[in-house]
Design a protein around this motif. Sequence first.
Motif, PDB file in Angstrom:
ATOM      1  N   ALA A 124       0.852  -1.191   0.000  1.00  0.00           N
ATOM      2  CA  ALA A 124       0.000   0.000   0.000  1.00  0.00           C
ATOM      3  C   ALA A 124       0.883   1.234   0.000  1.00  0.00           C
ATOM      4  O   ALA A 124       1.901   1.283   0.699  1.00  0.00           O
ATOM      5  CB  ALA A 124      -0.904  -0.011   1.224  1.00  0.00           C
ATOM      6  N   LEU A 125       0.505   2.242  -0.781  1.00  0.00           N
ATOM      7  CA  LEU A 125       1.310   3.461  -0.927  1.00  0.00           C
ATOM      8  C   LEU A 125       0.390   4.675  -1.018  1.00  0.00           C
ATOM      9  O   LEU A 125      -0.428   4.765  -1.922  1.00  0.00           O
ATOM     10  CB  LEU A 125       2.153   3.364  -2.200  1.00  0.00           C
ATOM     11  N   GLY A 126       0.562   5.592  -0.050  1.00  0.00           N
ATOM     12  CA  GLY A 126      -0.205   6.835  -0.082  1.00  0.00           C
ATOM     13  C   GLY A 126       0.622   8.022  -0.527  1.00  0.00           C
ATOM     14  O   GLY A 126       0.090   9.026  -0.990  1.00  0.00           O
TER      15      GLY A 126
ATOM     16  N   LEU B 195       7.497   9.052  -5.528  1.00  0.00           N
ATOM     17  CA  LEU B 195       6.993   8.170  -4.470  1.00  0.00           C
ATOM     18  C   LEU B 195       7.912   8.255  -3.266  1.00  0.00           C
ATOM     19  O   LEU B 195       9.134   8.310  -3.425  1.00  0.00           O
ATOM     20  CB  LEU B 195       6.980   6.681  -4.879  1.00  0.00           C
ATOM     21  N   GLY B 196       7.324   8.205  -2.077  1.00  0.00           N
ATOM     22  CA  GLY B 196       8.119   8.129  -0.851  1.00  0.00           C
ATOM     23  C   GLY B 196       7.962   6.745  -0.244  1.00  0.00           C
ATOM     24  O   GLY B 196       6.907   6.403   0.265  1.00  0.00           O
ATOM     25  N   VAL B 197       9.033   5.956  -0.337  1.00  0.00           N
ATOM     26  CA  VAL B 197       8.961   4.566   0.129  1.00  0.00           C
ATOM     27  C   VAL B 197      10.020   4.337   1.198  1.00  0.00           C
ATOM     28  O   VAL B 197      11.221   4.579   0.942  1.00  0.00           O
ATOM     29  CB  VAL B 197       9.169   3.570  -1.038  1.00  0.00           C
ATOM     30  N   ASN B 198       9.608   3.888   2.352  1.00  0.00           N
ATOM     31  CA  ASN B 198      10.541   3.656   3.450  1.00  0.00           C
ATOM     32  C   ASN B 198      11.659   2.696   3.027  1.00  0.00           C
ATOM     33  O   ASN B 198      11.399   1.693   2.356  1.00  0.00           O
ATOM     34  CB  ASN B 198       9.789   3.104   4.665  1.00  0.00           C
TER      35      ASN B 198
ATOM     36  N   THR C  42      -6.108  -4.358   0.009  1.00  0.00           N
ATOM     37  CA  THR C  42      -5.169  -3.231  -0.032  1.00  0.00           C
ATOM     38  C   THR C  42      -4.510  -3.035   1.330  1.00  0.00           C
ATOM     39  O   THR C  42      -3.285  -2.902   1.446  1.00  0.00           O
ATOM     40  CB  THR C  42      -5.919  -1.944  -0.452  1.00  0.00           C
ATOM     41  N   ASP C  43      -5.332  -3.032   2.369  1.00  0.00           N
ATOM     42  CA  ASP C  43      -4.799  -2.815   3.714  1.00  0.00           C
ATOM     43  C   ASP C  43      -3.855  -3.953   4.119  1.00  0.00           C
ATOM     44  O   ASP C  43      -2.829  -3.720   4.764  1.00  0.00           O
ATOM     45  CB  ASP C  43      -5.960  -2.677   4.710  1.00  0.00           C
ATOM     46  N   TYR C  44      -4.197  -5.168   3.699  1.00  0.00           N
ATOM     47  CA  TYR C  44      -3.346  -6.332   3.974  1.00  0.00           C
ATOM     48  C   TYR C  44      -1.939  -6.087   3.401  1.00  0.00           C
ATOM     49  O   TYR C  44      -0.932  -6.361   4.067  1.00  0.00           O
ATOM     50  CB  TYR C  44      -3.986  -7.580   3.358  1.00  0.00           C
TER      51      TYR C  44
ATOM     52  N   LEU D  83      -0.096  -3.905   5.663  1.00  0.00           N
ATOM     53  CA  LEU D  83       0.172  -4.416   7.014  1.00  0.00           C
ATOM     54  C   LEU D  83       1.331  -5.397   7.037  1.00  0.00           C
ATOM     55  O   LEU D  83       2.049  -5.499   8.033  1.00  0.00           O
ATOM     56  CB  LEU D  83      -1.075  -5.145   7.551  1.00  0.00           C
ATOM     57  N   PHE D  84       1.479  -6.144   5.950  1.00  0.00           N
ATOM     58  CA  PHE D  84       2.451  -7.254   5.958  1.00  0.00           C
ATOM     59  C   PHE D  84       3.494  -7.077   4.859  1.00  0.00           C
ATOM     60  O   PHE D  84       3.166  -6.748   3.720  1.00  0.00           O
ATOM     61  CB  PHE D  84       1.724  -8.590   5.796  1.00  0.00           C
ATOM     62  N   SER D  85       4.747  -7.350   5.227  1.00  0.00           N
ATOM     63  CA  SER D  85       5.862  -7.206   4.287  1.00  0.00           C
ATOM     64  C   SER D  85       6.157  -8.517   3.577  1.00  0.00           C
ATOM     65  O   SER D  85       6.001  -9.603   4.147  1.00  0.00           O
ATOM     66  CB  SER D  85       7.113  -6.755   5.040  1.00  0.00           C
ATOM     67  N   ARG D  86       6.655  -8.375   2.369  1.00  0.00           N
ATOM     68  CA  ARG D  86       7.113  -9.537   1.604  1.00  0.00           C
ATOM     69  C   ARG D  86       8.272 -10.237   2.328  1.00  0.00           C
ATOM     70  O   ARG D  86       8.566 -11.404   2.080  1.00  0.00           O
ATOM     71  CB  ARG D  86       7.540  -9.067   0.200  1.00  0.00           C
TER      72      ARG D  86
HETATM   73  C1  LIG Z   1      -2.955   2.774   3.620  1.00  0.00           C
HETATM   74  C2  LIG Z   1      -1.460   2.590   3.712  1.00  0.00           C
HETATM   75  C3  LIG Z   1      -0.612   3.455   3.043  1.00  0.00           C
HETATM   76  C4  LIG Z   1       0.769   3.308   3.137  1.00  0.00           C
HETATM   77  N1  LIG Z   1       1.577   4.192   2.483  1.00  0.00           N
HETATM   78  C5  LIG Z   1       2.925   4.049   2.549  1.00  0.00           C
HETATM   79  C6  LIG Z   1       3.773   4.970   1.876  1.00  0.00           C
HETATM   80  O1  LIG Z   1       3.334   5.892   1.184  1.00  0.00           O
HETATM   81  N2  LIG Z   1       5.116   4.776   1.988  1.00  0.00           N
HETATM   82  C7  LIG Z   1       5.653   3.759   2.732  1.00  0.00           C
HETATM   83  O2  LIG Z   1       6.879   3.646   2.782  1.00  0.00           O
HETATM   84  N3  LIG Z   1       4.860   2.847   3.363  1.00  0.00           N
HETATM   85  C8  LIG Z   1       3.515   2.968   3.279  1.00  0.00           C
HETATM   86  N4  LIG Z   1       2.703   2.059   3.912  1.00  0.00           N
HETATM   87  C9  LIG Z   1       3.311   0.907   4.597  1.00  0.00           C
HETATM   88  C10 LIG Z   1       3.690  -0.253   3.643  1.00  0.00           C
HETATM   89  O3  LIG Z   1       2.634  -0.506   2.718  1.00  0.00           O
HETATM   90  C11 LIG Z   1       3.947  -1.535   4.479  1.00  0.00           C
HETATM   91  O4  LIG Z   1       4.990  -1.313   5.389  1.00  0.00           O
HETATM   92  C12 LIG Z   1       4.194  -2.779   3.628  1.00  0.00           C
HETATM   93  O5  LIG Z   1       4.101  -3.899   4.475  1.00  0.00           O
HETATM   94  C13 LIG Z   1       5.552  -2.835   2.937  1.00  0.00           C
HETATM   95  O6  LIG Z   1       5.562  -3.991   2.163  1.00  0.00           O
HETATM   96  P1  LIG Z   1       6.876  -4.629   1.505  1.00  0.00           P
HETATM   97  O7  LIG Z   1       7.901  -4.804   2.601  1.00  0.00           O
HETATM   98  O8  LIG Z   1       6.397  -5.951   0.933  1.00  0.00           O
HETATM   99  O9  LIG Z   1       7.365  -3.679   0.459  1.00  0.00           O
HETATM  100  C14 LIG Z   1       1.313   2.222   3.864  1.00  0.00           C
HETATM  101  C15 LIG Z   1       0.454   1.353   4.551  1.00  0.00           C
HETATM  102  C16 LIG Z   1      -0.920   1.530   4.482  1.00  0.00           C
HETATM  103  C17 LIG Z   1      -1.834   0.590   5.221  1.00  0.00           C
END
Ligand SMILES: Cc1cc2nc3c(=O)[nH]c(=O)nc-3n(C[C@H](O)[C@H](O)[C@H](O)COP(=O)(O)O)c2cc1C
Length: 189
Positions: free
Chosen positions: A32-34, A48-51, A79-81, A84-87
């Motif tokens: 999920a990515l907001g 995109l901002g991805v941790n 989507t929420d799943y 919540l959970f990482s690969r």
């Molecule tokens: C609604 C929602 C939006 C999210 N948006 C972001 C985001 O914009 N950037 C980010 O780094 N993580 C975001 N997250 C958290 C990641 O989706 C989450 O940590 C995910 O498990 C990472 O999966 P991966 O390790 O398989 O890549 C969001 C989570 C939710 C529930």
Amino acid sequence: MEKINIGKNVFIYPMPVTLLGTTVDGKANFMALGWVTRINANPPLLALGVNKVHQSSKSIEENRTFSINFPNADMIVETDYCGLFSRKDIDKSDIFEVFYGELETAPMIKSCPLNLECKLLHKYPLPTNNLFIGEIVAAYTEERYLTDGKLDMSKMNPLLLTMPDNNYWNVGEPVGKAWSDGKKFKRKE
Ligand SMILES: Cc1cc2nc3c(=O)[nH]c(=O)nc-3n(C[C@H](O)[C@H](O)[C@H](O)COP(=O)(O)O)c2cc1C
């Protein structure tokens, strides 16, 4: 009314809810990515901002491709799943039916009304997140989401997100016309 200072950990109101698609060990993965927005007109670029700790961050760097998929409001649970959970802990490759365009490592979700297929142009490391800039190479939808050849939000029924209350929202009714309503502006004497 007096303004109140609410600190600085605030977000964009509202944010889109998208699913970021990448490939991990030859399999599709979605998170999920907001934090995503369009940042250039031509070529069409997204930011995109991805941790940095997310698997998706590593996968974008590895393959230099990704997809942005817009789920509809019926897809909240899946989507929420994915948020919540990482690969790193769970294989998410079987959640959605996937298709591919011209890039072999940018899996896209069939049930999403809109899919953007992207290639990575730049990565800017920030303190916690990677800022990825990608170019849209193709976008996919279905006839049923179009009105007069344009994407129609009321047919797509996309999701919006607010933080830190962490709510998902529907899009409401259109209330005005951009690049048009401003022409009615008159200064008060
Ligand atoms: C609604 C929602 C939006 C999210 N948006 C972001 C985001 O914009 N950037 C980010 O780094 N993580 C975001 N997250 C958290 C990641 O989706 C989450 O940590 C995910 O498990 C990472 O999966 P991966 O390790 O398989 O890549 C969001 C989570 C939710 C529930």
